[in-house]
Design an enzyme around this catalytic site. Structure first.
Site, mmCIF file in Angstrom:
data_model
loop_
_atom_site.group_PDB
_atom_site.id
_atom_site.type_symbol
_atom_site.label_atom_id
_atom_site.label_comp_id
_atom_site.label_asym_id
_atom_site.label_seq_id
_atom_site.Cartn_x
_atom_site.Cartn_y
_atom_site.Cartn_z
ATOM 1 N N GLU A 96 17.351 -62.725 4.714
ATOM 2 C CA GLU A 96 18.290 -62.175 3.691
ATOM 3 C C GLU A 96 17.563 -62.009 2.167
ATOM 4 O O GLU A 96 17.516 -61.249 1.303
ATOM 5 C CB GLU A 96 19.632 -62.957 3.397
ATOM 6 C CG GLU A 96 20.424 -63.324 4.591
ATOM 7 C CD GLU A 96 20.979 -61.886 5.059
ATOM 8 O OE1 GLU A 96 21.088 -61.037 4.112
ATOM 9 O OE2 GLU A 96 20.478 -61.736 6.343
ATOM 10 N N TRP A 107 15.548 -59.177 2.543
ATOM 11 C CA TRP A 107 16.241 -57.949 2.473
ATOM 12 C C TRP A 107 16.461 -57.682 0.757
ATOM 13 O O TRP A 107 16.238 -56.256 0.392
ATOM 14 C CB TRP A 107 17.701 -58.081 2.827
ATOM 15 C CG TRP A 107 18.006 -57.385 4.153
ATOM 16 C CD1 TRP A 107 17.955 -58.314 5.455
ATOM 17 C CD2 TRP A 107 17.760 -56.371 4.798
ATOM 18 N NE1 TRP A 107 18.074 -57.694 6.559
ATOM 19 C CE2 TRP A 107 18.127 -56.375 6.225
ATOM 20 C CE3 TRP A 107 17.813 -54.914 4.217
ATOM 21 C CZ2 TRP A 107 18.027 -54.986 6.922
ATOM 22 C CZ3 TRP A 107 18.236 -53.786 4.931
ATOM 23 C CH2 TRP A 107 18.106 -53.888 6.333
ATOM 24 N N TRP A 149 33.269 -35.256 1.157
ATOM 25 C CA TRP A 149 34.175 -36.257 0.949
ATOM 26 C C TRP A 149 35.482 -35.875 0.397
ATOM 27 O O TRP A 149 35.793 -34.710 -0.087
ATOM 28 C CB TRP A 149 33.654 -37.354 -0.211
ATOM 29 C CG TRP A 149 32.141 -37.790 -0.056
ATOM 30 C CD1 TRP A 149 31.224 -37.269 -0.652
ATOM 31 C CD2 TRP A 149 31.644 -38.562 1.003
ATOM 32 N NE1 TRP A 149 29.869 -37.896 -0.165
ATOM 33 C CE2 TRP A 149 30.323 -38.774 0.825
ATOM 34 C CE3 TRP A 149 32.467 -39.314 2.016
ATOM 35 C CZ2 TRP A 149 29.825 -39.722 1.459
ATOM 36 C CZ3 TRP A 149 31.693 -40.295 2.589
ATOM 37 C CH2 TRP A 149 30.231 -40.413 2.433
ATOM 38 N N ASN A 160 30.183 -61.437 2.734
ATOM 39 C CA ASN A 160 29.244 -60.282 3.074
ATOM 40 C C ASN A 160 30.060 -59.447 4.284
ATOM 41 O O ASN A 160 29.775 -58.396 4.220
ATOM 42 C CB ASN A 160 27.863 -60.895 3.471
ATOM 43 C CG ASN A 160 27.093 -59.816 3.700
ATOM 44 O OD1 ASN A 160 26.906 -58.786 3.131
ATOM 45 N ND2 ASN A 160 26.513 -59.792 5.148
ATOM 46 N N TRP A 165 30.542 -42.919 -1.175
ATOM 47 C CA TRP A 165 30.030 -44.352 -1.431
ATOM 48 C C TRP A 165 29.896 -44.828 -2.882
ATOM 49 O O TRP A 165 29.925 -45.963 -3.144
ATOM 50 C CB TRP A 165 28.850 -44.410 -0.609
ATOM 51 C CG TRP A 165 27.717 -43.580 -0.997
ATOM 52 C CD1 TRP A 165 27.456 -42.450 -0.067
ATOM 53 C CD2 TRP A 165 26.694 -43.710 -1.648
ATOM 54 N NE1 TRP A 165 26.271 -41.662 -0.847
ATOM 55 C CE2 TRP A 165 25.664 -42.553 -1.629
ATOM 56 C CE3 TRP A 165 26.235 -44.701 -2.751
ATOM 57 C CZ2 TRP A 165 24.523 -42.260 -2.411
ATOM 58 C CZ3 TRP A 165 25.303 -44.564 -3.671
ATOM 59 C CH2 TRP A 165 24.617 -43.435 -3.278
ATOM 60 N N TRP A 169 25.744 -50.078 0.103
ATOM 61 C CA TRP A 169 26.598 -49.073 0.143
ATOM 62 C C TRP A 169 25.917 -47.786 0.939
ATOM 63 O O TRP A 169 26.861 -47.321 1.728
ATOM 64 C CB TRP A 169 27.106 -48.828 -1.198
ATOM 65 C CG TRP A 169 28.355 -49.179 -1.577
ATOM 66 C CD1 TRP A 169 28.227 -50.415 -2.468
ATOM 67 C CD2 TRP A 169 29.906 -49.201 -1.142
ATOM 68 N NE1 TRP A 169 29.455 -51.023 -2.530
ATOM 69 C CE2 TRP A 169 30.390 -50.230 -1.886
ATOM 70 C CE3 TRP A 169 30.361 -48.315 -0.366
ATOM 71 C CZ2 TRP A 169 31.703 -50.283 -1.621
ATOM 72 C CZ3 TRP A 169 31.728 -48.330 -0.258
ATOM 73 C CH2 TRP A 169 32.567 -49.320 -0.944
#
Length: 434
Positions: free
Chosen positions: A256, A259, A287, A322, A340, A363
């Site tokens: 993590e 990341w 969208w 999360n 998004w 996102w």
DNA sequence: CCTGGAGTTGTCCTA
DNA sequence: TTAGGACAACTCCAG
């Protein structure tokens, strides 16, 4: 007025293991620490923004610590360029030290400051502190940046040496702070904010939590995640210290942190992700962007208990688990077909641990538009996710206690129908390849 | 340059 | 009931 160096605190609000501060204290001149409440940022925030409260609290703690060394933090309010001019008038500034910030707006700010200072013959030096590896430190053999996480993480791990995680012994040089009487700090209300007492996530993390992280982290009813995001965001905790602490306890937890480096690196190399899809084809998606649908999602009134639980947790606490972030993000983009960026902006306003690089990466991952993202046909089924990760509905009961009563709205769109619609709309946009 | 394996966290349908 | 393949190919990356 003796010649001094300034240390400019930004997202590194700690004295211990602070790279830029360490270099400043070793520079040979007394170091005056400063913080600037950036008027350009503050003016867009609501009066009760808890992040401002968090920062203020962290500054008060710094002030107390500095007092032990006969030093004080000089806290100002204004636009950084103007404040920096003031500081240069108030002190005999020979140089300014700081830690690097990789967000495009921060890069632009620092560039301006650099030129302003250079015109006065004052140096501006910034250091790596916020991440373990930055910029081009982990790249492919051909010299280009990674865009897929797993090979990046492999290279990151193979590049890691003990010295990368070694703490900077800042406090050993604390006698080099500029000595002066304590300065008053602007109160929250003087800054235009108010803050009720609030329990921010603890900076202490139990080794046991890290060791159990892989097994526990997916269950939102459990306290299986560290909630350290806010401390990493504002630098009250050193990422080096956390990585060193966790590296032998949990590969998944360390992942993590990798990341986190990954998305910071992506943002630095590909700043276009701030405004658009990493993969351009995803800018073609039609969208629906229905404002009423969006409002129901924001309020936690979608009729999907797991989605509503997440949104209500976010609204109430500034935190969302999360696993639930993924579910709510998938629901907004794929079930409701809302851009998004709308969801990203809402999270940015609400999340205590909001970080541009991580939020944007997350996102775009959920929407399918990002690097190494979920394939677009991978549409989370909120009911299946509930069965798997909140089987006893503990999390749902906490945040949506009325979920089985007539007071609770029916699902705003049926799952199977939304799924088919999403596949059609995405398929249309991506037809003809990327 | 070519080649082959792989890619955060899933879901659904069919046999 | 459950396991396995389809979903859509595409691009990334290392050897």
């Amino acid at each position: 007025m003796p010649p001094i160096h300034l240390f400019w605190f930004r997202r590194d609000l700690r004295l211990s293991d602070n790279a830029g501060l360490y270099h400043a204290l070793k520079s040979g001149l007394p170091v005056q620490p400063v913080f600037i409440f950036d008027h350009d940022i503050l003016q867009h925030l609501p009066r009760h923004d808890r992040r401002v409260q968090f920062i203020h609290q962290a500054l008060v703690a710094l002030q107390t610590e500095l007092a032990q060394w006969g030093a004080t933090l000089d806290v100002r309010h204004g636009t950084p360029r103007a404040v920096m001019q003031d500081l240069c008038a108030d002190y005999a500034v020979q140089g300014v030290f700081a830690n690097r910030d990789y967000e495009p707006s921060a890069i632009a700010r620092d560039k301006d400051i650099y030129h302003d200072l250079q015109a006065k013959g004052i140096t501006f030096r910034a250091f790596k502190d916020h991440v373990i590896f930055e910029k081009n430190e982990v790249i492919k053999a051909d010299g280009t940046p990674y865009t897929v996480f797993t090979p990046y993480a492999r290279k990151w791990r193979s590049a890691l040496q003990p010295f990368h995680l070694q703490a900077y012994p800042t406090q050993s040089y604390a006698q080099n702070f500029y000595q002066q009487a304590p300065k008053a700090m602007p109160s929250l209300s003087a800054l235009g904010f108010e803050g009720a007492p609030f329990d921010f996530p603890s900076i202490e993390v139990a080794p046991d939590l890290i060791a159990q992280y892989a097994a526990q982290r997916d269950y939102p009813a459990k306290n299986g995640t560290s909630k350290l995001g806010v401390h990493l965001r504002f630098g009250t905790l050193s990422v080096r210290q956390l990585a060193a602490q966790s590296q032998h306890l949990s590969d998944i937890f360390l992942n993590e942190l990798i990341w986190r480096d990954f998305y910071q690196m992506i943002l630095w190399h590909f700043p276009h992700v701030v405004d658009g899809a990493f993969k351009p084809a995803y800018n073609q998606i039609a969208w629906r962007n229905d404002a009423d649908d969006f409002a129901r999602w924001c309020e936690g009134q979608t009729g999907y208990p797991i989605v509503d639980a997440g949104m209500r947790e976010l609204n109430a606490t500034g935190f969302m688990h999360n696993r639930v972030r993924m579910i709510t993000a998938s629901f907004l983009t794929k079930h409701l077909l809302i851009d998004w960026r709308w969801g990203e902006r809402y999270f940015a306003q609400r999340l205590l641990d909001f970080d541009l690089a991580a939020n944007n990466g997350g996102w775009q991952w959920a929407a399918g538009s990002g690097c190494d993202a979920a394939p677009y046909f991978r549409i989370f089924n909120p009911y299946l996710q509930t069965d798997k990760f909140d089987g006893q509905a503990q999390y749902i009961k906490q945040w949506v206690p009325e979920h089985q009563s007539s007071a609770y709205p029916p699902p705003m769109i049926e799952h199977a129908q939304a799924r088919v619609r999403c596949l059609a709309v995405y398929g249309q946009a991506l037809k003809g390849g990327n």
